[in-house]
Write a protein that holds these residues in place. Structure first.
Motif, PDB file in Angstrom:
ATOM      1  N   ARG A  57      36.891  82.571  57.465  1.00 17.69           N
ATOM      2  CA  ARG A  57      37.981  82.538  56.493  1.00 17.69           C
ATOM      3  C   ARG A  57      37.875  81.327  55.567  1.00 17.69           C
ATOM      4  NH1 ARG A  57      42.816  82.477  60.474  1.00 17.69           N
ATOM      5  NH2 ARG A  57      43.926  81.852  58.574  1.00 17.69           N
ATOM      6  N   GLY A  58      36.716  80.688  55.573  1.00 18.78           N
ATOM      7  CA  GLY A  58      36.531  79.531  54.719  1.00 18.78           C
ATOM      8  C   GLY A  58      37.011  78.254  55.376  1.00 18.78           C
ATOM      9  N   GLY A  59      37.114  77.214  54.574  1.00 17.21           N
ATOM     10  CA  GLY A  59      37.544  75.911  55.060  1.00 17.21           C
ATOM     11  C   GLY A  59      36.409  74.913  55.007  1.00 17.21           C
ATOM     12  N   SER A  60      36.491  73.940  54.089  1.00 23.27           N
ATOM     13  CA  SER A  60      35.396  72.984  53.927  1.00 23.27           C
ATOM     14  C   SER A  60      35.209  72.127  55.172  1.00 23.27           C
ATOM     15  CB  SER A  60      35.651  72.105  52.701  1.00 23.27           C
ATOM     16  OG  SER A  60      36.874  71.391  52.835  1.00 23.27           O
ATOM     17  N   VAL A  61      36.316  71.756  55.845  1.00 24.04           N
ATOM     18  CA  VAL A  61      36.193  70.934  57.055  1.00 24.04           C
ATOM     19  C   VAL A  61      35.504  71.732  58.161  1.00 24.04           C
ATOM     20  CG1 VAL A  61      37.467  69.670  58.834  1.00 24.04           C
ATOM     21  CG2 VAL A  61      38.224  69.564  56.444  1.00 24.04           C
ATOM     22  N   GLN A  62      35.829  73.017  58.240  1.00 26.80           N
ATOM     23  CA  GLN A  62      35.245  73.867  59.276  1.00 26.80           C
ATOM     24  C   GLN A  62      33.741  74.067  59.045  1.00 26.80           C
ATOM     25  OE1 GLN A  62      38.228  74.359  57.797  1.00 26.80           O
ATOM     26  NE2 GLN A  62      39.421  73.903  59.636  1.00 26.80           N
ATOM     27  N   ILE A  63      33.366  74.277  57.786  1.00 23.96           N
ATOM     28  CA  ILE A  63      31.942  74.419  57.456  1.00 23.96           C
ATOM     29  C   ILE A  63      31.206  73.116  57.763  1.00 23.96           C
ATOM     30  CG2 ILE A  63      30.309  74.776  55.572  1.00 23.96           C
ATOM     31  CD1 ILE A  63      32.457  76.593  54.277  1.00 23.96           C
ATOM     32  N   TYR A  64      31.804  72.009  57.349  1.00 22.22           N
ATOM     33  CA  TYR A  64      31.237  70.678  57.594  1.00 22.22           C
ATOM     34  C   TYR A  64      31.035  70.457  59.093  1.00 22.22           C
ATOM     35  CZ  TYR A  64      31.339  65.488  57.657  1.00 22.22           C
ATOM     36  OH  TYR A  64      31.081  64.154  57.874  1.00 22.22           O
ATOM     37  N   SER A  65      32.063  70.715  59.897  1.00 22.12           N
ATOM     38  CA  SER A  65      31.995  70.442  61.334  1.00 22.12           C
ATOM     39  C   SER A  65      30.888  71.246  61.997  1.00 22.12           C
ATOM     40  CB  SER A  65      33.337  70.772  61.995  1.00 22.12           C
ATOM     41  OG  SER A  65      34.382  70.020  61.427  1.00 22.12           O
ATOM     42  N   THR A  66      30.746  72.498  61.594  1.00 23.88           N
ATOM     43  CA  THR A  66      29.715  73.356  62.164  1.00 23.88           C
ATOM     44  C   THR A  66      28.332  72.759  61.961  1.00 23.88           C
ATOM     45  OG1 THR A  66      31.069  75.328  61.756  1.00 23.88           O
ATOM     46  CG2 THR A  66      28.714  75.663  62.097  1.00 23.88           C
ATOM     47  N   HIS A  67      28.053  72.336  60.749  1.00 24.23           N
ATOM     48  CA  HIS A  67      26.701  71.884  60.441  1.00 24.23           C
ATOM     49  C   HIS A  67      26.439  70.449  60.897  1.00 24.23           C
ATOM     50  CE1 HIS A  67      25.848  75.641  58.534  1.00 24.23           C
ATOM     51  NE2 HIS A  67      27.000  75.554  57.918  1.00 24.23           N
ATOM     52  N   LEU A  68      27.485  69.654  60.986  1.00 23.13           N
ATOM     53  CA  LEU A  68      27.312  68.327  61.576  1.00 23.13           C
ATOM     54  C   LEU A  68      26.935  68.460  63.049  1.00 23.13           C
ATOM     55  CD1 LEU A  68      27.469  65.252  61.459  1.00 23.13           C
ATOM     56  CD2 LEU A  68      29.924  65.435  61.951  1.00 23.13           C
ATOM     57  N   CYS A  69      27.623  69.354  63.764  1.00 24.67           N
ATOM     58  CA  CYS A  69      27.298  69.564  65.187  1.00 24.67           C
ATOM     59  C   CYS A  69      25.865  70.044  65.359  1.00 24.67           C
ATOM     60  CB  CYS A  69      28.274  70.575  65.796  1.00 24.67           C
ATOM     61  SG  CYS A  69      29.935  69.931  66.064  1.00 24.67           S
ATOM     62  N   LYS A  70      25.441  70.965  64.505  1.00 27.09           N
ATOM     63  CA  LYS A  70      24.059  71.457  64.582  1.00 27.09           C
ATOM     64  C   LYS A  70      23.071  70.310  64.397  1.00 27.09           C
ATOM     65  CE  LYS A  70      24.864  76.175  62.905  1.00 27.09           C
ATOM     66  NZ  LYS A  70      24.605  77.133  61.791  1.00 27.09           N
ATOM     67  N   ALA A  71      23.342  69.449  63.415  1.00 30.63           N
ATOM     68  CA  ALA A  71      22.406  68.367  63.109  1.00 30.63           C
ATOM     69  C   ALA A  71      22.367  67.331  64.227  1.00 30.63           C
ATOM     70  CB  ALA A  71      22.787  67.719  61.783  1.00 30.63           C
ATOM     71  N   ILE A  72      23.542  66.955  64.743  1.00 28.95           N
ATOM     72  CA  ILE A  72      23.584  65.940  65.801  1.00 28.95           C
ATOM     73  C   ILE A  72      22.927  66.460  67.074  1.00 28.95           C
ATOM     74  CG2 ILE A  72      25.120  64.619  67.307  1.00 28.95           C
ATOM     75  CD1 ILE A  72      27.083  64.454  64.993  1.00 28.95           C
ATOM     76  N   SER A  73      23.127  67.737  67.379  1.00 31.03           N
ATOM     77  CA  SER A  73      22.624  68.294  68.633  1.00 31.03           C
ATOM     78  C   SER A  73      21.103  68.438  68.663  1.00 31.03           C
ATOM     79  CB  SER A  73      23.277  69.657  68.897  1.00 31.03           C
ATOM     80  OG  SER A  73      22.929  70.596  67.889  1.00 31.03           O
ATOM     81  N   GLN A  74      20.434  68.143  67.549  1.00 35.66           N
ATOM     82  CA  GLN A  74      18.968  68.172  67.550  1.00 35.66           C
ATOM     83  C   GLN A  74      18.395  67.017  68.372  1.00 35.66           C
ATOM     84  OE1 GLN A  74      17.365  70.900  66.203  1.00 35.66           O
ATOM     85  NE2 GLN A  74      19.523  71.471  66.068  1.00 35.66           N
ATOM     86  N   ARG A  75      19.202  65.998  68.602  1.00 35.73           N
ATOM     87  CA  ARG A  75      18.764  64.879  69.443  1.00 35.73           C
ATOM     88  C   ARG A  75      18.886  65.280  70.910  1.00 35.73           C
ATOM     89  NH1 ARG A  75      19.115  59.379  67.543  1.00 35.73           N
ATOM     90  NH2 ARG A  75      19.348  58.842  69.736  1.00 35.73           N
ATOM     91  N   GLU A  76      17.793  65.197  71.661  1.00 38.68           N
ATOM     92  CA  GLU A  76      17.794  65.653  73.042  1.00 38.68           C
ATOM     93  C   GLU A  76      18.665  64.799  73.950  1.00 38.68           C
ATOM     94  OE1 GLU A  76      13.808  65.952  74.387  1.00 38.68           O
ATOM     95  OE2 GLU A  76      13.270  67.607  73.027  1.00 38.68           O
ATOM     96  N   ASP A  77      18.906  63.550  73.552  1.00 36.95           N
ATOM     97  CA  ASP A  77      19.679  62.650  74.406  1.00 36.95           C
ATOM     98  C   ASP A  77      21.177  62.719  74.122  1.00 36.95           C
ATOM     99  OD1 ASP A  77      19.249  61.579  71.877  1.00 36.95           O
ATOM    100  OD2 ASP A  77      19.374  59.502  72.572  1.00 36.95           O
ATOM    101  N   ILE A  78      21.590  63.674  73.281  1.00 37.06           N
ATOM    102  CA  ILE A  78      23.005  63.789  72.919  1.00 37.06           C
ATOM    103  C   ILE A  78      23.520  65.179  73.243  1.00 37.06           C
ATOM    104  CG2 ILE A  78      24.663  63.758  71.006  1.00 37.06           C
ATOM    105  CD1 ILE A  78      23.045  61.592  69.723  1.00 37.06           C
ATOM    106  N   GLN A  79      24.634  65.220  73.946  1.00 41.47           N
ATOM    107  CA  GLN A  79      25.337  66.480  74.231  1.00 41.47           C
ATOM    108  C   GLN A  79      26.538  66.572  73.299  1.00 41.47           C
ATOM    109  OE1 GLN A  79      26.863  66.767  78.213  1.00 41.47           O
ATOM    110  NE2 GLN A  79      28.049  68.631  77.780  1.00 41.47           N
ATOM    111  N   VAL A  80      26.679  67.690  72.607  1.00 36.77           N
ATOM    112  CA  VAL A  80      27.760  67.864  71.648  1.00 36.77           C
ATOM    113  C   VAL A  80      28.655  69.014  72.091  1.00 36.77           C
ATOM    114  CG1 VAL A  80      28.372  68.366  69.247  1.00 36.77           C
ATOM    115  CG2 VAL A  80      26.311  67.047  69.755  1.00 36.77           C
ATOM    116  N   THR A  81      29.952  68.760  72.081  1.00 41.18           N
ATOM    117  CA  THR A  81      30.945  69.809  72.310  1.00 41.18           C
ATOM    118  C   THR A  81      31.834  69.903  71.087  1.00 41.18           C
ATOM    119  OG1 THR A  81      30.989  69.477  74.715  1.00 41.18           O
ATOM    120  CG2 THR A  81      32.893  70.582  73.724  1.00 41.18           C
ATOM    121  N   LEU A  82      31.881  71.068  70.487  1.00 42.43           N
ATOM    122  CA  LEU A  82      32.770  71.324  69.351  1.00 42.43           C
ATOM    123  C   LEU A  82      33.970  72.104  69.850  1.00 42.43           C
ATOM    124  CD1 LEU A  82      33.504  71.490  66.310  1.00 42.43           C
ATOM    125  CD2 LEU A  82      32.064  73.538  66.193  1.00 42.43           C
TER     126      LEU A  82
END
Length: 375
Positions: free
Chosen positions: A17-42
């Motif tokens: 349904r859109g939402g710039s914050v929601q789009i931002y959060s999704t892709h930030l989580c994807k980028a951060i989770s590329q680090r193997e030593d970091i666990q991300v929960t959204l």
């Protein structure tokens, strides 16, 4: 390191349904989770209260809640059960202060996307000062937002938030995007993307088209949803566009929006009130669209000196018409198109994620931890 990123309570993720914050959060989580030593929960609102690992490298928990209060109560339960080392709240200062008081030993980050939820309708001035001064880190998406927050809330000059620019949101960054070689259409195709509300200046864009079409074949496509409280404004826009080449396309999902960018020549961003950054400008430039935008807020940081033209007299449709007209020459247009792409490529989620990870590491380092009082 376990990072919990808490999205706002209003719109679901994935952002259907859109939402710039929601789009931002999704892709930030994807980028951060590329680090193997970091666990991300959204954590986000949704239609079920279960973890989802589908096509993601992070744990996404959706909470089906009937009210804002219920959502944040369940967020607290998740913090109690999952024990993240860092909790990052997206654009909700009031709720961040509540979590900070409940978990004083927990590293707490407030990621500000705008001024909206620092206003008196959402939080008192005293509480705004408390949360901004007490969390381990405040992130702003532009230098302008950081400066404006400091001035409006009345914080001392020593208050220094971290400024981390967002990246280009997928799928807008296509493979081979550096080979874009756009040729302007006839008629000239203008595009507006955003909520159809008065402060976004949609009426300015329509009036500019009415001025332009006396001398230049031009059409405008308006992409975006009109919220219920702006229905009168929408009717005014429809009447104003009656004798102009204007199309109202409504809300489009990101995969359809990328095709819309490809089919147009210029993005028009005639904002009339403060914009913290304006991610839509970056998305358009990544597709080779020069931007004609208001010289306002953080927009100049996004567009830069290369991404298009900034309009200082942004209340005046004629000023936008002149800026658009200046790009009608094919050679001039293509020069700006190439420069827009070059400007957009400065913004990557890889760089953003690296800066966030540095911030988390600092927040968890006892030697660097700030001492906070009066929370």
């Amino acid at each position: 390191m376990h990072i919990m990123i808490v999205a706002p309570e209003d719109l679901p993720i994935p952002p259907r349904r859109g939402g710039s914050v929601q789009i931002y959060s999704t892709h930030l989580c994807k980028a951060i989770s590329q680090r193997e030593d970091i666990q991300v929960t959204l954590v986000s609102p949704g239609v079920k209260a279960t973890p989802s690992y589908d096509q993601t490298d992070y744990n996404h928990i959706t909470l089906e809640c009937s009210s804002s209060d219920q959502y944040w109560t369940r967020v607290k339960r998740l913090i109690d059960s999952l024990h993240p080392q860092v909790v990052q709240v997206e654009n909700r200062p009031k709720q961040t202060l509540q979590l900070r008081r409940m978990y004083p030993a927990k590293a707490m980050v407030l990621n500000l996307h705008s001024l909206t939820f620092l206003g008196p309708r959402h939080i008192t001035s005293a509480d705004a000062r408390r949360v901004l001064s007490s969390v381990h880190a405040v992130v702003c998406n532009s230098l302008d937002l950081a400066k404006t927050v400091r001035e409006r809330i009345g914080l001392a000059d020593r208050w220094q938030p971290s400024v981390i620019y967002p990246g280009v949101t997928q799928p807008f960054q296509k493979q081979g995007s550096t080979n874009i070689d756009k040729t302007p259409h006839d008629p000239f195709r203008l595009l507006f993307v955003g909520r159809v509300i008065r402060q976004k200046g949609v009426h300015i864009a329509i009036d500019a088209v009415k001025i332009l079409q006396r001398q230049l074949p031009v059409k405008l496509t308006i992409v975006g949803r009109t919220p219920p409280w702006e229905r009168v404004y929408r009717r005014q826009l429809v009447r104003a566009a009656a004798n102009a080449n204007v199309t109202f396309a409504g809300f489009l999902t990101p995969d359809r929006l990328v095709d819309m960018y490809a089919a147009h020549d210029i993005l028009v961003c005639p904002s009339q009130k403060h914009e913290a950054f304006g991610l839509v400008n970056i998305e358009a430039m990544m597709n080779g669209l020069p931007v004609i935008a208001s010289h306002l807020g953080g927009i100049p940081e996004a567009v830069g000196a290369e991404g298009g033209l900034l309009v200082h007299n942004f209340h005046n449709p004629s000023a936008f018409a002149r800026a658009i007209r200046s790009l009608q020459d094919r050679q001039t247009y293509q020069q700006y198109s190439r420069s827009a792409l070059k400007q957009a490529e400065k913004f990557t989620w890889t760089a953003s994620a690296s800066q966030f990870i540095e911030l988390y590491q600092s927040a968890l380092n006892p030697a660097q931890e700030k001492k906070h009082t009066d929370i």
